[in-house]
Write a protein that holds these residues in place. Structure first.
Motif, PDB file in Angstrom:
ATOM      1  N   ALA A 208       0.764  -1.159   0.103  1.00 26.51           N
ATOM      2  CA  ALA A 208       0.010  -0.064   0.101  1.00 26.51           C
ATOM      3  C   ALA A 208       0.653   1.270   0.083  1.00 26.51           C
ATOM      4  O   ALA A 208       0.524   2.144  -0.640  1.00 26.51           O
ATOM      5  CB  ALA A 208      -0.919   0.003   1.190  1.00 26.51           C
ATOM      6  N   GLN A 209       1.970   1.207   0.708  1.00 29.34           N
ATOM      7  CA  GLN A 209       2.767   2.397   0.859  1.00 29.34           C
ATOM      8  C   GLN A 209       4.125   2.460   0.042  1.00 29.34           C
ATOM      9  O   GLN A 209       4.656   3.578  -0.262  1.00 29.34           O
ATOM     10  CB  GLN A 209       3.105   2.691   2.243  1.00 29.34           C
ATOM     11  CG  GLN A 209       1.685   2.764   3.175  1.00 29.34           C
ATOM     12  CD  GLN A 209       2.118   2.616   4.767  1.00 29.34           C
ATOM     13  OE1 GLN A 209       3.106   3.357   5.075  1.00 29.34           O
ATOM     14  NE2 GLN A 209       1.424   2.022   5.661  1.00 29.34           N
ATOM     15  N   GLY A 210       4.590   1.230  -0.107  1.00 31.92           N
ATOM     16  CA  GLY A 210       5.775   0.994  -0.772  1.00 31.92           C
ATOM     17  C   GLY A 210       5.748   0.192  -1.958  1.00 31.92           C
ATOM     18  O   GLY A 210       4.977   0.272  -2.778  1.00 31.92           O
ATOM     19  N   CYS A 211       6.552  -0.965  -2.030  1.00 30.66           N
ATOM     20  CA  CYS A 211       6.672  -1.735  -3.348  1.00 30.66           C
ATOM     21  C   CYS A 211       6.979  -3.085  -3.113  1.00 30.66           C
ATOM     22  O   CYS A 211       7.912  -3.176  -2.256  1.00 30.66           O
ATOM     23  CB  CYS A 211       7.513  -0.991  -4.524  1.00 30.66           C
ATOM     24  SG  CYS A 211       7.846  -1.989  -5.835  1.00 30.66           S
ATOM     25  N   ILE A 212       6.311  -4.136  -3.546  1.00 25.60           N
ATOM     26  CA  ILE A 212       6.842  -5.456  -3.650  1.00 25.60           C
ATOM     27  C   ILE A 212       7.378  -6.007  -4.862  1.00 25.60           C
ATOM     28  O   ILE A 212       6.327  -5.554  -5.986  1.00 25.60           O
ATOM     29  CB  ILE A 212       5.830  -6.441  -2.859  1.00 25.60           C
ATOM     30  CG1 ILE A 212       5.360  -6.083  -1.368  1.00 25.60           C
ATOM     31  CG2 ILE A 212       6.162  -7.913  -3.077  1.00 25.60           C
ATOM     32  CD1 ILE A 212       4.295  -6.916  -0.779  1.00 25.60           C
ATOM     33  N   VAL A 213       8.287  -6.603  -5.245  1.00 25.86           N
ATOM     34  CA  VAL A 213       8.719  -6.927  -6.658  1.00 25.86           C
ATOM     35  C   VAL A 213       9.204  -8.552  -6.399  1.00 25.86           C
ATOM     36  O   VAL A 213       9.891  -8.857  -5.621  1.00 25.86           O
ATOM     37  CB  VAL A 213       9.534  -5.943  -7.211  1.00 25.86           C
ATOM     38  CG1 VAL A 213      10.930  -5.844  -6.332  1.00 25.86           C
ATOM     39  CG2 VAL A 213      10.024  -6.382  -8.515  1.00 25.86           C
ATOM     40  N   SER A 214       9.089  -8.947  -7.516  1.00 24.85           N
ATOM     41  CA  SER A 214       9.469 -10.441  -7.605  1.00 24.85           C
ATOM     42  C   SER A 214       9.604 -10.870  -8.927  1.00 24.85           C
ATOM     43  O   SER A 214       8.968 -10.164 -10.221  1.00 24.85           O
ATOM     44  CB  SER A 214       8.436 -11.363  -7.384  1.00 24.85           C
ATOM     45  OG  SER A 214       8.894 -12.868  -7.450  1.00 24.85           O
ATOM     46  N   GLU A 215      10.522 -11.628  -9.427  1.00 31.05           N
ATOM     47  CA  GLU A 215      10.812 -11.973 -10.809  1.00 31.05           C
ATOM     48  C   GLU A 215      10.295 -13.310 -11.184  1.00 31.05           C
ATOM     49  O   GLU A 215       9.921 -13.886 -12.375  1.00 31.05           O
ATOM     50  CB  GLU A 215      12.310 -12.207 -11.202  1.00 31.05           C
ATOM     51  CG  GLU A 215      13.131 -13.225 -10.198  1.00 31.05           C
ATOM     52  CD  GLU A 215      14.501 -13.326 -10.471  1.00 31.05           C
ATOM     53  OE1 GLU A 215      14.854 -13.671 -11.909  1.00 31.05           O
ATOM     54  OE2 GLU A 215      15.417 -13.405  -9.737  1.00 31.05           O
ATOM     55  N   TYR A 216       9.705 -13.844  -9.990  1.00 30.32           N
ATOM     56  CA  TYR A 216       9.083 -15.153 -10.344  1.00 30.32           C
ATOM     57  C   TYR A 216       7.554 -15.093 -10.693  1.00 30.32           C
ATOM     58  O   TYR A 216       6.907 -14.190 -10.245  1.00 30.32           O
ATOM     59  CB  TYR A 216       9.012 -16.186  -8.894  1.00 30.32           C
ATOM     60  CG  TYR A 216      10.531 -16.307  -8.627  1.00 30.32           C
ATOM     61  CD1 TYR A 216      11.217 -17.153  -9.330  1.00 30.32           C
ATOM     62  CD2 TYR A 216      11.089 -15.645  -7.320  1.00 30.32           C
ATOM     63  CE1 TYR A 216      12.588 -17.514  -9.067  1.00 30.32           C
ATOM     64  CE2 TYR A 216      12.730 -15.709  -7.078  1.00 30.32           C
ATOM     65  CZ  TYR A 216      13.297 -16.600  -8.061  1.00 30.32           C
ATOM     66  OH  TYR A 216      14.631 -16.915  -7.634  1.00 30.32           O
TER      67      TYR A 216
END
Length: 371
Positions: A208-216
């Motif tokens: 909600a406030q930042g970022c989640i990232v994945s290559e999978y």
């Protein structure tokens, strides 16, 4: 894709283009290095799949060239539908290697992912950042240090990168959320999953406030081999890596090694010579990592606003606590009552002020504003 795929951008053309990227991602024998070579030689995925076997064979082994020439497999089709459904949810996006919004620092590493699955503020992936990592079984002091360093560095405008693990990662994210720099969690599962489950609430706040990232790929569960591999992205997204606590055989040392190979700075927080969780940091310092004792040490090494921003930012952010402290020594219970802060939050903020040179810790558990 030339444009980022988002919830509002899943028309037929986008779906067709995304399908070709997913197909390339799931081809057996094609990792990031081979895929990048194919893209460099032949252009975007639709052009790769339209290329003759003989030309493909000049870039990749014959078996991979044959796989490219085959019709799409059901796996790619099922992944396409799952991804399109996921993109319809607000805040979700897929960045391809050809997107203008793809993080520029990741383009510098040897094997950038073809696709990045993103939840939240994707612009944080391209902002100046520092990675903070360390032990999952961290000490109480180590977790306080992680939160305090992260809060001060985020207050100075740096985005905090970490891996959503328990221990140091968790507290680095918490500290990052308290500053304007925000935080990015690089995870080792599909972006639609959260691991460990104990960090579900934290993951939701980061999305909600930042970022989640994945290559999978979406739906991929936690697997042991995923996490060492994702570490190259933690270091790759950052200008430097700060190790707070690490045992002699810690996985954090892998990230630090990758950071060095990627040309990133490595910083380490020293500890007691008798502490097991300090041995990894001491080993890094012996190998050339920069010893740091405060957030300003990191900022000065980065030449980030002359290193002065963190002190001012922490002072402004914690003005109410400084006011509660006054100019006489007080214990934590008194400060908690005066400030209205929970004890855990209070101790984290006091540590941040101590690291920034604004507060000193006195014998008997007392705290006093620095003269």
């Amino acid at each position: 894709m030339h444009a980022t795929a988002t919830a509002a951008d899943t028309d037929t053309d986008t779906a067709t283009e995304l399908a070709s990227w997913l197909r390339l991602q799931h081809l057996p024998g094609v990792g990031p290095v081979a895929a990048r070579a194919l893209l460099a030689r032949f252009g975007l995925p639709p052009a790769i799949f339209a290329t003759a076997f003989e030309a493909l064979r000049e870039v990749v082994p014959a078996g991979v060239a044959r796989a490219i020439a085959q019709p799409p497999k059901p796996l790619a089709n099922s992944q396409l539908e799952l991804t399109l459904q996921w993109l319809r949810q607000p805040g979700n996006a897929v960045l391809t290697l050809a997107d203008a919004a793809y993080p520029p620092l990741l383009l510098e590493i040897a094997d950038p992912p073809l696709l990045l699955y993103v939840r939240g503020r994707s612009e944080l992936l391209s902002r100046p950042a520092i990675a903070i990592i360390g032990s999952r079984n961290a000490s109480a002091q180590g977790m306080q240090n992680a939160a305090a360093f992260a809060q001060a560095l985020s207050a100075a405008g740096l985005t905090i990168i970490s891996g959503l693990a328990l221990g140091i990662d968790t507290h680095a994210h918490e500290g990052g959320l308290r500053g304007e720099g925000g935080t990015v969690a690089v995870i080792g599962t599909g972006a639609d999953l959260v691991y460990p489950r104990r960090n579900l609430d934290l993951a939701q706040r980061i999305a909600a406030q930042g970022c989640i990232v994945s290559e999978y790929a979406l739906g991929l569960p936690a697997m042991p081999g995923n996490f060492p591999r994702r570490n190259r992205l933690i270091s790759g997204l950052a200008r430097g890596v700060l190790v707070i606590e690490a045992a002699a055989q810690s996985g954090s040392l892998i990230t630090a090694r990758l950071a060095g190979e990627q040309g990133r700075d490595v910083y380490a927080l020293p500890g007691s010579i008798h502490a097991t969780l300090a041995k990894g940091c001491h080993a890094l310092i012996k190998q050339g990592a920069k010893l740091v004792e405060s957030a300003d040490d990191v900022l000065q090494e980065l030449q980030w606003l002359g290193g002065s921003a963190s002190v001012a930012a922490v002072q402004d952010a914690d003005a109410p606590l400084l006011a509660a402290l006054g100019h006489d020594p007080h214990d934590a219970d008194t400060l908690a009552a005066r400030s209205g802060l929970a004890m855990g939050e209070l101790m984290g903020e006091l540590l941040a002020l101590e690291l920034a040179g604004r507060v000193e810790r006195l014998p008997g558990g007392l705290f006093q504003r620095c003269k």
